[in-house]
Structures are given as C-alpha cells and as structure tokens.
Scaffold this motif. Structure first.
Motif, mmCIF file in Angstrom:
data_model
loop_
_atom_site.group_PDB
_atom_site.id
_atom_site.type_symbol
_atom_site.label_atom_id
_atom_site.label_comp_id
_atom_site.label_asym_id
_atom_site.label_seq_id
_atom_site.Cartn_x
_atom_site.Cartn_y
_atom_site.Cartn_z
ATOM 1 N N THR A 246 23.926 -22.952 -62.248
ATOM 2 C CA THR A 246 25.337 -23.360 -62.293
ATOM 3 C C THR A 246 25.975 -23.776 -61.826
ATOM 4 O O THR A 246 26.187 -23.820 -60.587
ATOM 5 C CB THR A 246 25.452 -21.850 -62.153
ATOM 6 N N VAL B 204 26.257 -23.570 -71.448
ATOM 7 C CA VAL B 204 27.986 -23.571 -70.516
ATOM 8 C C VAL B 204 28.184 -22.167 -70.887
ATOM 9 O O VAL B 204 28.128 -21.110 -71.622
ATOM 10 C CB VAL B 204 29.334 -23.789 -71.815
ATOM 11 N N HIS C 152 28.938 -24.192 -65.943
ATOM 12 C CA HIS C 152 28.053 -24.777 -66.899
ATOM 13 C C HIS C 152 26.550 -24.794 -65.929
ATOM 14 O O HIS C 152 26.748 -25.289 -64.980
ATOM 15 C CB HIS C 152 27.960 -26.148 -68.311
#
Length: 111
Positions: free
Chosen positions: A40, A69, A85
């Motif tokens: 992420t 996302v 994301h």
C-alpha cells in the motif's frame, strides 16, 4: 473500531497450523500461502477545478471504485486528494487519469 479490549486470560488458546501450510482433507480448498509484503502506497495529489463540495463525492466515488484503491479522502478547502493504493494495481498516473475523466485536473504533490 480501533478500541482495545482486555483479553480473558482464562481462555484456552487453540493451536493453529504453522504459517505457510495449507489445510488438508476432503473439504480443503487450495489457498495461497505465499507471504507478501504490504504494497500500500499513500499518495497525495493537488487538484484543480473544485467548485463545490459535491466535487468531493464525485472524485471519492470514481477513485474509490478503482481496483487496488483502499481509501480515498478529498479535502475540499485545500484541494488535496489522499489515496491509499496498491501501486501495482492502481498507479498514480491511473488515479490522475480517473480524476481527469471525472472532470478535474490533478497532479502529484509533495505536501
């Protein structure tokens, strides 16, 4: 919800299979046992073209639908867009393109 609870210290802990093992037996399903790193990325964008608070919802909805996302937060007053994301699934360029498709201009920002 982020709150911590005290654990019941009298509860018996059940052993689990070692990490990286797959279940066995007639009802076992194939599982991916590969350990992957957290991929992420937190990206901050500056946007142009906001005219009203409904722009916030439009961008959050469009970007939030993108595969990869995890979280989107649009700040109307500062015209900032924060996106958590997976870079491999939703690149910064992909996010900027979706924002452009929604009718707004965005660019990566250092702050």
């Amino acid at each position: 919800n982020g709150s911590l609870r005290a654990m019941d210290t009298d509860t018996e802990v059940q052993p689990t299979a070692p990490v990286g093992t797959a279940p066995t037996g007639p009802n076992a399903k194939e599982v991916n046992t590969m350990n992957t790193a957290n991929t992420t990325t937190h990206t901050l964008l500056r946007a142009e073209g906001f005219s009203c608070p409904s722009c916030v919802n439009k961008i959050e909805k469009q970007v939030g639908r993108m595969k990869g996302v995890e979280n989107v937060k649009v700040h109307f007053a500062s015209a900032r867009i924060e996106v958590d994301h997976d870079e491999a699934k939703a690149s910064v360029d992909d996010i900027i393109a979706v924002i452009a498709k929604a009718g707004y201009k965005a660019a990566a920002s250092a702050f």
